[in-house]
Design a protein around this motif. Structure first.
Motif, PDB file in Angstrom:
ATOM      1  N   TRP A  24       0.825  -1.218   0.000  1.00 53.59           N
ATOM      2  CA  TRP A  24       0.000   0.000   0.000  1.00 53.59           C
ATOM      3  C   TRP A  24       0.849   1.253   0.000  1.00 53.59           C
ATOM      4  O   TRP A  24       0.581   2.227  -0.703  1.00 53.59           O
ATOM      5  CB  TRP A  24      -0.909  -0.035   1.222  1.00 53.59           C
ATOM      6  CG  TRP A  24      -1.782   1.188   1.337  1.00 53.59           C
ATOM      7  CD1 TRP A  24      -2.879   1.499   0.613  1.00 53.59           C
ATOM      8  CD2 TRP A  24      -1.571   2.270   2.251  1.00 53.59           C
ATOM      9  NE1 TRP A  24      -3.406   2.711   0.983  1.00 53.59           N
ATOM     10  CE2 TRP A  24      -2.604   3.205   2.013  1.00 53.59           C
ATOM     11  CE3 TRP A  24      -0.617   2.544   3.235  1.00 53.59           C
ATOM     12  CZ2 TRP A  24      -2.708   4.403   2.735  1.00 53.59           C
ATOM     13  CZ3 TRP A  24      -0.749   3.726   3.939  1.00 53.59           C
ATOM     14  CH2 TRP A  24      -1.761   4.632   3.706  1.00 53.59           C
ATOM     15  N   TYR A  27       2.324   2.497  -3.415  1.00 52.18           N
ATOM     16  CA  TYR A  27       1.497   3.217  -4.401  1.00 52.18           C
ATOM     17  C   TYR A  27       0.552   4.234  -3.739  1.00 52.18           C
ATOM     18  O   TYR A  27      -0.402   4.706  -4.356  1.00 52.18           O
ATOM     19  CB  TYR A  27       0.663   2.209  -5.204  1.00 52.18           C
ATOM     20  CG  TYR A  27       1.520   1.332  -6.091  1.00 52.18           C
ATOM     21  CD1 TYR A  27       2.004   1.835  -7.297  1.00 52.18           C
ATOM     22  CD2 TYR A  27       1.835   0.031  -5.709  1.00 52.18           C
ATOM     23  CE1 TYR A  27       2.797   1.041  -8.100  1.00 52.18           C
ATOM     24  CE2 TYR A  27       2.632  -0.763  -6.513  1.00 52.18           C
ATOM     25  CZ  TYR A  27       3.107  -0.258  -7.714  1.00 52.18           C
ATOM     26  OH  TYR A  27       3.895  -1.041  -8.518  1.00 52.18           O
ATOM     27  N   ARG A  28       0.814   4.631  -2.526  1.00 49.84           N
ATOM     28  CA  ARG A  28      -0.077   5.548  -1.823  1.00 49.84           C
ATOM     29  C   ARG A  28      -0.079   6.938  -2.453  1.00 49.84           C
ATOM     30  O   ARG A  28      -1.123   7.588  -2.571  1.00 49.84           O
ATOM     31  CB  ARG A  28       0.352   5.635  -0.354  1.00 49.84           C
ATOM     32  CG  ARG A  28      -0.518   6.572   0.498  1.00 49.84           C
ATOM     33  CD  ARG A  28      -0.190   6.353   1.958  1.00 49.84           C
ATOM     34  NE  ARG A  28       1.203   6.664   2.241  1.00 49.84           N
ATOM     35  CZ  ARG A  28       1.644   7.876   2.631  1.00 49.84           C
ATOM     36  NH1 ARG A  28       0.804   8.869   2.783  1.00 49.84           N
ATOM     37  NH2 ARG A  28       2.916   8.082   2.871  1.00 49.84           N
ATOM     38  N   LEU A  30       0.915   7.621  -5.543  1.00 50.95           N
ATOM     39  CA  LEU A  30       0.990   7.523  -7.005  1.00 50.95           C
ATOM     40  C   LEU A  30      -0.211   8.234  -7.636  1.00 50.95           C
ATOM     41  O   LEU A  30      -1.355   8.048  -7.216  1.00 50.95           O
ATOM     42  CB  LEU A  30       0.985   6.046  -7.422  1.00 50.95           C
ATOM     43  CG  LEU A  30       1.241   5.768  -8.912  1.00 50.95           C
ATOM     44  CD1 LEU A  30       2.654   6.198  -9.292  1.00 50.95           C
ATOM     45  CD2 LEU A  30       1.034   4.289  -9.197  1.00 50.95           C
ATOM     46  N   ARG A  36      -6.377   1.766 -10.731  1.00 49.09           N
ATOM     47  CA  ARG A  36      -5.015   1.390 -11.130  1.00 49.09           C
ATOM     48  C   ARG A  36      -4.122   1.184  -9.908  1.00 49.09           C
ATOM     49  O   ARG A  36      -3.296   0.262  -9.870  1.00 49.09           O
ATOM     50  CB  ARG A  36      -4.455   2.476 -12.044  1.00 49.09           C
ATOM     51  CG  ARG A  36      -5.145   2.533 -13.394  1.00 49.09           C
ATOM     52  CD  ARG A  36      -4.533   3.616 -14.277  1.00 49.09           C
ATOM     53  NE  ARG A  36      -5.173   3.616 -15.600  1.00 49.09           N
ATOM     54  CZ  ARG A  36      -4.840   4.446 -16.592  1.00 49.09           C
ATOM     55  NH1 ARG A  36      -3.875   5.338 -16.393  1.00 49.09           N
ATOM     56  NH2 ARG A  36      -5.464   4.379 -17.749  1.00 49.09           N
ATOM     57  N   ARG A  37      -4.275   2.043  -8.897  1.00 48.75           N
ATOM     58  CA  ARG A  37      -3.447   1.874  -7.693  1.00 48.75           C
ATOM     59  C   ARG A  37      -3.772   0.549  -6.991  1.00 48.75           C
ATOM     60  O   ARG A  37      -2.893  -0.136  -6.473  1.00 48.75           O
ATOM     61  CB  ARG A  37      -3.667   3.040  -6.728  1.00 48.75           C
ATOM     62  CG  ARG A  37      -3.066   4.368  -7.219  1.00 48.75           C
ATOM     63  CD  ARG A  37      -2.851   5.331  -6.082  1.00 48.75           C
ATOM     64  NE  ARG A  37      -4.039   5.527  -5.269  1.00 48.75           N
ATOM     65  CZ  ARG A  37      -4.969   6.451  -5.520  1.00 48.75           C
ATOM     66  NH1 ARG A  37      -4.826   7.260  -6.564  1.00 48.75           N
ATOM     67  NH2 ARG A  37      -6.020   6.572  -4.726  1.00 48.75           N
ATOM     68  N   SER A  38      -5.068   0.200  -7.001  1.00 43.87           N
ATOM     69  CA  SER A  38      -5.467  -1.050  -6.343  1.00 43.87           C
ATOM     70  C   SER A  38      -4.892  -2.270  -7.062  1.00 43.87           C
ATOM     71  O   SER A  38      -4.444  -3.247  -6.433  1.00 43.87           O
ATOM     72  CB  SER A  38      -6.996  -1.147  -6.287  1.00 43.87           C
ATOM     73  OG  SER A  38      -7.536  -0.067  -5.557  1.00 43.87           O
ATOM     74  N   THR A  41      -1.163  -2.405  -6.328  1.00 49.45           N
ATOM     75  CA  THR A  41      -0.935  -2.775  -4.920  1.00 49.45           C
ATOM     76  C   THR A  41      -1.191  -4.264  -4.703  1.00 49.45           C
ATOM     77  O   THR A  41      -0.453  -4.959  -3.986  1.00 49.45           O
ATOM     78  CB  THR A  41      -1.843  -1.948  -4.008  1.00 49.45           C
ATOM     79  OG1 THR A  41      -1.535  -0.560  -4.174  1.00 49.45           O
ATOM     80  CG2 THR A  41      -1.659  -2.343  -2.546  1.00 49.45           C
ATOM     81  N   ARG A 732       2.642  -0.511 -15.245  1.00 50.05           N
ATOM     82  CA  ARG A 732       3.156   0.813 -14.885  1.00 50.05           C
ATOM     83  C   ARG A 732       3.598   1.573 -16.124  1.00 50.05           C
ATOM     84  O   ARG A 732       3.348   2.784 -16.255  1.00 50.05           O
ATOM     85  CB  ARG A 732       4.327   0.665 -13.893  1.00 50.05           C
ATOM     86  CG  ARG A 732       3.908   0.288 -12.463  1.00 50.05           C
ATOM     87  CD  ARG A 732       5.133  -0.130 -11.644  1.00 50.05           C
ATOM     88  NE  ARG A 732       6.135   0.903 -11.641  1.00 50.05           N
ATOM     89  CZ  ARG A 732       6.228   1.879 -10.728  1.00 50.05           C
ATOM     90  NH1 ARG A 732       5.348   1.915  -9.744  1.00 50.05           N
ATOM     91  NH2 ARG A 732       7.173   2.791 -10.806  1.00 50.05           N
TER      92      ARG A 732
END
Length: 738
Positions: A24, A27-28, A30, A36-38, A41, A732
């Motif tokens: 987490w 990418y907190r 980002l 996309r972050r999920s 992660t 990414r």
């Protein structure tokens, strides 16, 4: 599934939380959508979890029977007893060959790895068609140990044994328990051998009888119908001596006979007892058995010490002096001289008389030249503490005999509270605890009554027949008195009792072993009455005392002695043991011991004895020898300290006196049952031989090869990690994230 490097549950929880937090935090901050972050992660979290999982080394344990390579050795007895033709009308070895070829090997095929091994003198692979009953002996215990060693590091499902249960080594049951393998015996042969006659045993009693008579106890059996007599022939060095024909009780019950022989002193004599070989007898090899009787090489040296002159001393000394097998030195305390010192009357050999001038040997070396001591009316005041200690050591360490008699030895202080007291078979202190001896019925005041042990003991035998012996003791005149001593010590034997004051039965004759030697107490007074009040032809008095002294002196060996095995057969590896001691019978170390063996054909062999190892091995040496022919062997041992000779000694041994392999050649099913029970197997009948395979399979899980597979150590685990990392990197890049 399991883990080779497992972690506690609470650490696993912390690791999972740490992996989630790490993914987490990565990418907190980002830029981009929550979706996309999920995704990124989650990929990072799974990758970290898989790395932790692989570091814990997941493994899988399988019990695949295809991976098991269990061995089943098939042991076949190839000793000579397997040549007996009583297994369903064919020879035992032929029946064993058929069972192996037709039942066992087909049943074990594709289930186990099998190997047929013949055992007798040794253990060796053999094909069924080459099995032959030629080995001279059976040692199943050694065969089981050899199997364990032969397949060390391999899985053994069990051992199948085809044998008649003969065992000439006597270690089978212990070896079956120690080897740790289930044993499945298949017994071959008949439990009864119809028509067989056998001399079961020939045992020589100790040569302590009057005139050197030795009793030969013979046991024989006839497995025939009816009660036809068994002819037993006694031979002395091959010369017929006596023939007896006892009636057979039938039903395989042994008959017992006692022959009386008179071996010559200093000469080894072979006595053989044999029975006729009946036509068609299945085992003629067991119809004879021999025993070697080796008379003493020298007269036994006896020291007779009396505290004061008396009738008993005169009669006793005369009785012993007339025995050619005894050499008597005597000391009598006469009184005191003008200076108050004791004076003695000494009769002894010139070489030993100087050591007796003070009435008793002052040094142990002078005392230990004797084989037995007779102390008559000797109390503690006559001997110093050092002399009492030396006398105790004479019995316990030297192996000498001690006879104590006379009222002064027991009444008042006597030998009470001396170091010699513990060597005596009767209690001297607690004399009121003697009580009534229930096993013996005393016939009257001061009259001799034999106990059950006394009726069988060689000391008390006055005639060749037990009934005649009792009659002669019943006719013995009453003694003058009895010393009221205590009860017997633990391990002591009371041979005769008498009634003292008040009618209480008290011990009259008692014996015990003490250390290496023997001790005896005679609590009566005026035994010379047996000589004076009986007819001149009655030799009960002389016989009793001679036998007593002979029995006491038997264990007393020389400082240098050699011990040879009994019951040896040609081809056995024998241990010839030599004990080397100094004049005080202390063991000697650092000496050289040579052993010379003369075979029956006159061939000589020189051996060097090596020191034995162990806590009690000082002064003990052993030489290994393998006889090649039956007969009497002469063994001579010589000890040297550098160039100084310490003396030599000789002994004889009989090889091949009995055919042990053919002794009681019936099927020994009891031994097979004990072997199976001790090892965890079971006895199997011939018809059920094929079923052994199922039992072996049932036993296998405890010996199965557990195969463990690593689930992470392969290309798939590397590919999964690589795919996850590559997927994260590609996403990414496509989403323009850094």
């Amino acid at each position: 599934m399991a883990f080779a490097n497992p972690l506690p549950w609470w650490i696993l929880v912390l690791v999972v939380c740490a992996a989630g937090a790490t993914a987490w935090l990565a990418y907190r901050h980002l830029a981009g959508s929550l979706f996309r972050r999920s995704i990124l992660t989650g990929i990072r979290f799974v990758s970290l979890l898989l790395l932790v999982l692989f570091l814990m080394r997941p493994v899988a344990t399988t019990d695949d029977r295809a991976a098991r390579d269990a061995v089943v050795p098939i042991l076949v007895d190839t000793s000579r007893s397997m040549s007996i033709q009583d297994a369903g009308g064919i020879r035992r070895i032929d029946r064993a060959r058929a069972i192996v070829s037709e039942r066992l090997l087909p049943a074990f095929k594709n289930r186990f790895r099998t190997e047929v091994l013949g055992f007798g003198d040794d253990v060796a692979p053999v094909t069924p068609d080459k099995l032959a009953a030629t080995a001279r002996r059976t040692d199943l215990g050694a065969a089981l140990a050899a199997v364990r060693e032969r397949y060390r590091g391999q899985v053994i499902a069990g051992v199948v044994v085809l044998t008649d249960g003969g065992d000439t080594a006597g270690t089978t049951e212990r070896a079956a328990a120690d080897v740790g393998l289930p044993v499945y015996p298949i017994g071959l042969g008949s439990r009864t051998l119809t028509g067989d006659r056998e001399v079961l045993s020939v045992t020589a009693a100790e040569a302590v009888m009057d005139d050197s008579r030795v009793d030969l106890a013979v046991s024989a059996v006839s497995h025939t119908d009816g009660s036809a007599p068994i002819q037993l022939r006694l031979l002395e060095n091959g010369r017929p001596v006596e023939v007896r024909r006892p009636a057979s009780p039938g039903n395989g019950t042994p008959v017992r006979e006692v022959f009386q022989v008179f071996p010559r002193r200093g000469t080894a004599t072979v006595y053989t007892v044999e029975t006729d070989v009946a036509p068609g007898e299945p085992v003629p090899e067991n119809n004879a058995r021999s025993v070697l009787i080796q008379g003493p090489s020298r007269p036994r040296r006896i020291l007779l010490v009396e505290g004061a002159p008396g009738f008993e001393h005169s009669f006793l000394k005369r009785a012993l002096a007339e025995d050619d097998g005894l050499e008597i030195d005597s000391v009598i305390r006469k009184g005191r001289n003008e200076q108050g010192a004791d004076t003695f009357y000494i009769q002894a050999a010139k070489s030993r008389s100087d050591a007796l001038t003070s009435g008793y040997p002052l040094k142990p070396e002078s005392l230990f030249v004797y084989d037995a001591l007779v102390l008559a009316n000797v109390d503690a005041s006559m001997l110093t503490r050092a002399q009492l200690d030396a006398t105790r050591d004479f019995v316990s360490r030297r192996g000498g005999g001690l006879l104590v008699l006379g009222a002064r030895s027991f009444l008042r202080q006597g030998l009470l509270d001396t170091s010699l007291e513990e060597a005596l078979p009767l209690q001297l202190a607690d004399r009121e605890s003697a009580g009534v001896l229930p096993a013996a019925a005393a016939r009257g005041i001061n009259r001799v009554s034999l106990t059950a042990e006394g009726a069988m003991h060689p000391i008390m035998q006055l005639a060749g027949d037990p009934d005649d012996t009792r009659k002669r003791w019943d006719a013995a005149p009453a003694l003058a008195a009895i010393a009221p001593l205590g009860g017997p010590r633990p391990g002591a034997s009371v041979l005769a009792v008498t009634s003292g004051a008040g009618g209480t039965a008290r011990a009259l004759v008692a014996v015990q072993r003490y250390g290496e030697g023997r001790a005896m107490v005679f609590a009566g007074e005026a035994a010379w009455r047996w000589r004076m009040m009986l007819p001149a032809s009655d030799r009960s008095y002389d016989t009793f005392w001679r036998q007593s002294v002979r029995w006491l002196s038997l264990p007393a060996g020389d400082p240098l002695s050699v011990t040879v095995p009994t019951g040896a057969t040609p081809g056995d590896l024998l241990s010839l043991r030599v004990l080397v001691r100094d004049a005080a019978y202390q063991p000697l170390r650092g000496v050289d011991v040579d052993v010379r063996v003369s075979a029956p054909d006159g061939r000589l062999e020189q051996l060097r004895a090596a020191p034995e190892t162990g806590a009690d091995a000082e002064g003990r040496f052993v030489a290994a020898y393998r006889p090649t022919q039956p007969g009497v062997y002469r063994v001579t041992a010589e000890a040297r300290n550098g160039t100084q000779s310490l003396g030599s000694t000789s002994s004889s041994m009989l090889v091949g006196g009995a055919d042990l392999e053919m002794t009681d050649p019936r099927l020994n099913s009891q031994l097979l049952q004990r072997v199976a029970f001790a090892s965890g197997g079971r006895v199997t009948e011939e018809a059920d031989a094929a079923s052994i395979g199922d039992s072996l399979v049932a036993k296998l899980p405890s010996a199965a090869l557990a195969v463990r597979h690593d689930l992470w150590h392969n290309g798939w685990s590397f590919s999964v990690i690589l795919m996850l990392l590559a997927t994260e990197w590609i996403l990414r890049r496509r989403w323009g994230l850094r």
